[in-house]
Scaffold this motif. Structure first.
Motif, PDB file in Angstrom:
ATOM      1  N   GLY A   1       0.629  -1.233  -0.064  1.00  0.00           N
ATOM      2  CA  GLY A   1      -0.050  -0.026   0.045  1.00  0.00           C
ATOM      3  C   GLY A   1       0.874   1.306   0.054  1.00  0.00           C
ATOM      4  O   GLY A   1       2.027   1.183  -0.350  1.00  0.00           O
ATOM      5  N   LEU A   2       0.148   2.160   0.303  1.00  0.00           N
ATOM      6  CA  LEU A   2       1.000   3.750   0.185  1.00  0.00           C
ATOM      7  C   LEU A   2       1.976   3.846   1.551  1.00  0.00           C
ATOM      8  O   LEU A   2       1.429   3.519   2.749  1.00  0.00           O
ATOM      9  CB  LEU A   2      -0.053   4.972   0.159  1.00  0.00           C
ATOM     10  CG  LEU A   2      -0.773   5.112  -1.114  1.00  0.00           C
ATOM     11  CD1 LEU A   2      -1.672   6.283  -0.975  1.00  0.00           C
ATOM     12  CD2 LEU A   2       0.289   5.442  -2.139  1.00  0.00           C
ATOM     13  N   VAL A   3       2.892   4.264   1.436  1.00  0.00           N
ATOM     14  CA  VAL A   3       3.904   4.674   2.360  1.00  0.00           C
ATOM     15  C   VAL A   3       4.284   6.168   2.153  1.00  0.00           C
ATOM     16  O   VAL A   3       4.218   6.866   0.881  1.00  0.00           O
ATOM     17  CB  VAL A   3       5.084   3.787   2.403  1.00  0.00           C
ATOM     18  CG1 VAL A   3       4.954   2.175   2.935  1.00  0.00           C
ATOM     19  CG2 VAL A   3       5.907   3.626   1.266  1.00  0.00           C
ATOM     20  N   VAL A   4       4.669   6.621   3.380  1.00  0.00           N
ATOM     21  CA  VAL A   4       4.936   8.190   3.166  1.00  0.00           C
ATOM     22  C   VAL A   4       6.100   8.540   3.653  1.00  0.00           C
ATOM     23  O   VAL A   4       6.459   9.508   4.745  1.00  0.00           O
ATOM     24  CB  VAL A   4       3.871   8.812   3.918  1.00  0.00           C
ATOM     25  CG1 VAL A   4       3.759  10.432   3.779  1.00  0.00           C
ATOM     26  CG2 VAL A   4       2.333   8.387   3.591  1.00  0.00           C
ATOM     27  N   PRO A   5       7.190   8.577   2.946  1.00  0.00           N
ATOM     28  CA  PRO A   5       8.703   9.010   3.348  1.00  0.00           C
ATOM     29  C   PRO A   5       8.617  10.397   3.088  1.00  0.00           C
ATOM     30  O   PRO A   5       7.775  11.086   2.506  1.00  0.00           O
ATOM     31  CB  PRO A   5       9.550   8.406   2.252  1.00  0.00           C
ATOM     32  CG  PRO A   5       8.718   7.930   0.884  1.00  0.00           C
ATOM     33  CD  PRO A   5       7.329   7.853   1.471  1.00  0.00           C
ATOM     34  N   VAL A   6       9.603  11.210   3.762  1.00  0.00           N
ATOM     35  CA  VAL A   6       9.875  12.567   3.881  1.00  0.00           C
ATOM     36  C   VAL A   6      11.080  13.077   2.864  1.00  0.00           C
ATOM     37  O   VAL A   6      11.986  12.574   3.189  1.00  0.00           O
ATOM     38  CB  VAL A   6      10.006  12.972   5.346  1.00  0.00           C
ATOM     39  CG1 VAL A   6      10.172  14.413   5.609  1.00  0.00           C
ATOM     40  CG2 VAL A   6       8.739  12.478   6.327  1.00  0.00           C
ATOM     41  N   LEU A   7      10.722  14.148   2.210  1.00  0.00           N
ATOM     42  CA  LEU A   7      11.618  14.774   1.514  1.00  0.00           C
ATOM     43  C   LEU A   7      12.340  15.857   2.444  1.00  0.00           C
ATOM     44  O   LEU A   7      11.455  16.938   2.674  1.00  0.00           O
ATOM     45  CB  LEU A   7      11.195  15.369   0.168  1.00  0.00           C
ATOM     46  CG  LEU A   7      10.942  14.388  -0.988  1.00  0.00           C
ATOM     47  CD1 LEU A   7      10.166  13.085  -0.647  1.00  0.00           C
ATOM     48  CD2 LEU A   7      10.914  15.051  -2.171  1.00  0.00           C
ATOM     49  N   ARG A   8      13.414  15.713   3.179  1.00  0.00           N
ATOM     50  CA  ARG A   8      13.849  16.899   3.992  1.00  0.00           C
ATOM     51  C   ARG A   8      14.436  18.001   3.133  1.00  0.00           C
ATOM     52  O   ARG A   8      15.084  17.899   2.142  1.00  0.00           O
ATOM     53  CB  ARG A   8      14.988  16.204   4.789  1.00  0.00           C
ATOM     54  CG  ARG A   8      14.605  14.858   5.142  1.00  0.00           C
ATOM     55  CD  ARG A   8      14.273  14.957   6.630  1.00  0.00           C
ATOM     56  NE  ARG A   8      13.984  13.438   7.092  1.00  0.00           N
ATOM     57  CZ  ARG A   8      12.602  13.343   7.977  1.00  0.00           C
ATOM     58  NH1 ARG A   8      11.952  14.270   8.429  1.00  0.00           N
ATOM     59  NH2 ARG A   8      12.573  12.113   8.354  1.00  0.00           N
ATOM     60  N   ASN A   9      14.145  19.250   3.904  1.00  0.00           N
ATOM     61  CA  ASN A   9      14.683  20.607   3.237  1.00  0.00           C
ATOM     62  C   ASN A   9      14.295  20.755   2.109  1.00  0.00           C
ATOM     63  O   ASN A   9      15.439  21.208   1.254  1.00  0.00           O
ATOM     64  CB  ASN A   9      16.153  20.552   3.646  1.00  0.00           C
ATOM     65  CG  ASN A   9      16.824  20.459   5.240  1.00  0.00           C
ATOM     66  OD1 ASN A   9      16.096  21.162   6.062  1.00  0.00           O
ATOM     67  ND2 ASN A   9      17.533  19.463   5.309  1.00  0.00           N
ATOM     68  N   THR A  10      13.145  20.686   1.521  1.00  0.00           N
ATOM     69  CA  THR A  10      12.825  20.654   0.184  1.00  0.00           C
ATOM     70  C   THR A  10      12.981  22.262  -0.298  1.00  0.00           C
ATOM     71  O   THR A  10      13.005  22.482  -1.527  1.00  0.00           O
ATOM     72  CB  THR A  10      11.358  20.434   0.130  1.00  0.00           C
ATOM     73  OG1 THR A  10      10.502  20.755   0.879  1.00  0.00           O
ATOM     74  CG2 THR A  10      11.121  18.755   0.022  1.00  0.00           C
ATOM     75  N   GLU A  11      12.991  23.067   0.660  1.00  0.00           N
ATOM     76  CA  GLU A  11      13.201  24.581   0.253  1.00  0.00           C
ATOM     77  C   GLU A  11      14.316  25.020  -0.388  1.00  0.00           C
ATOM     78  O   GLU A  11      14.725  26.010  -1.002  1.00  0.00           O
ATOM     79  CB  GLU A  11      13.040  25.584   1.549  1.00  0.00           C
ATOM     80  CG  GLU A  11      14.049  25.584   2.494  1.00  0.00           C
ATOM     81  CD  GLU A  11      14.334  24.413   3.554  1.00  0.00           C
ATOM     82  OE1 GLU A  11      15.258  24.464   4.434  1.00  0.00           O
ATOM     83  OE2 GLU A  11      13.476  23.332   3.405  1.00  0.00           O
ATOM     84  N   LYS A  12      15.396  24.048  -0.366  1.00  0.00           N
ATOM     85  CA  LYS A  12      16.797  23.973  -0.745  1.00  0.00           C
ATOM     86  C   LYS A  12      16.728  23.352  -2.189  1.00  0.00           C
ATOM     87  O   LYS A  12      17.835  23.192  -2.692  1.00  0.00           O
ATOM     88  CB  LYS A  12      17.713  23.542   0.108  1.00  0.00           C
ATOM     89  CG  LYS A  12      17.743  24.389   1.306  1.00  0.00           C
ATOM     90  CD  LYS A  12      18.902  23.912   2.316  1.00  0.00           C
ATOM     91  CE  LYS A  12      18.726  24.923   3.664  1.00  0.00           C
ATOM     92  NZ  LYS A  12      19.725  24.352   4.721  1.00  0.00           N
ATOM     93  N   MET A  13      15.736  22.520  -2.604  1.00  0.00           N
ATOM     94  CA  MET A  13      15.768  21.586  -3.702  1.00  0.00           C
ATOM     95  C   MET A  13      15.339  22.037  -4.922  1.00  0.00           C
ATOM     96  O   MET A  13      14.363  23.127  -4.771  1.00  0.00           O
ATOM     97  CB  MET A  13      15.068  20.361  -3.273  1.00  0.00           C
ATOM     98  CG  MET A  13      15.588  19.632  -2.038  1.00  0.00           C
ATOM     99  SD  MET A  13      14.505  18.205  -1.704  1.00  0.00           S
ATOM    100  CE  MET A  13      15.173  17.049  -2.429  1.00  0.00           C
ATOM    101  N   SER A  14      15.850  21.764  -5.907  1.00  0.00           N
ATOM    102  CA  SER A  14      15.319  22.110  -7.238  1.00  0.00           C
ATOM    103  C   SER A  14      14.310  20.975  -7.790  1.00  0.00           C
ATOM    104  O   SER A  14      13.941  20.058  -7.176  1.00  0.00           O
ATOM    105  CB  SER A  14      16.363  22.102  -8.466  1.00  0.00           C
ATOM    106  OG  SER A  14      16.659  20.644  -8.812  1.00  0.00           O
ATOM    107  N   PHE A  15      13.390  21.455  -8.874  1.00  0.00           N
ATOM    108  CA  PHE A  15      12.456  20.474  -9.320  1.00  0.00           C
ATOM    109  C   PHE A  15      12.934  19.078  -9.542  1.00  0.00           C
ATOM    110  O   PHE A  15      12.498  18.184  -9.319  1.00  0.00           O
ATOM    111  CB  PHE A  15      11.658  20.898 -10.370  1.00  0.00           C
ATOM    112  CG  PHE A  15      10.264  22.049  -9.772  1.00  0.00           C
ATOM    113  CD1 PHE A  15       9.323  21.540  -9.255  1.00  0.00           C
ATOM    114  CD2 PHE A  15      10.588  23.236 -10.354  1.00  0.00           C
ATOM    115  CE1 PHE A  15       8.378  22.433  -8.644  1.00  0.00           C
ATOM    116  CE2 PHE A  15       9.595  24.276  -9.946  1.00  0.00           C
ATOM    117  CZ  PHE A  15       8.552  23.977  -9.124  1.00  0.00           C
TER     118      PHE A  15
END
Length: 125
Positions: free
Chosen positions: A23-37
């Motif tokens: 089923g669905l799992v929900v990992p976390v993308l950390r510090n996305t404010e510093k990431m490009s698309f």
């Protein structure tokens, strides 16, 4: 928590739902404010691969300030996503289906349409 305080963070950790064999799992993308698309896309692909391999750790899924969930991959057309505290909001994306739409010229045509649902903590947003 017990203090009922609002905690402001200087970072944005986005939880993104990905499909796994269970089923669905929900990992976390950390510090996305510093990431490009491109960085975000690579991180989602990496977590998707880890999810399919059953290699996600609890640390990969802990935290998060906002969640993006895509129940549409399972055919969901409508629904209300539920916030997992201490997150501030969750965006639920549903299946894209052809639906009748009225065009600018007044004609009815089949167009792809997706319903979105945003649930948020009204004390924060």
């Amino acid at each position: 928590d017990a203090t009922n305080e609002i905690v402001y963070r200087n970072y944005v950790d986005i939880s993104v739902a990905v499909a796994s064999p269970n089923g669905l799992v929900v990992p976390v993308l950390r510090n996305t404010e510093k990431m490009s698309f491109a960085d975000v896309e690579k991180a989602i692909a990496m977590y998707g691969k880890k999810a399919k391999e059953g290699a996600l750790a609890l640390e990969d899924m802990a935290g998060g300030t906002f969640t993006i969930s895509n129940g549409g991959v399972f055919g969901s057309l409508f629904g209300t996503p539920i916030i997992n505290p201490p997150q501030s909001a969750i965006l639920g994306m549903h299946a894209t289906k052809m639906r009748p739409m009225v065009t600018a010229g007044g004609k009815i045509e089949a167009r792809p349409m997706m319903y979105l649902a945003l649930t948020y903590d009204h004390r924060l947003i």
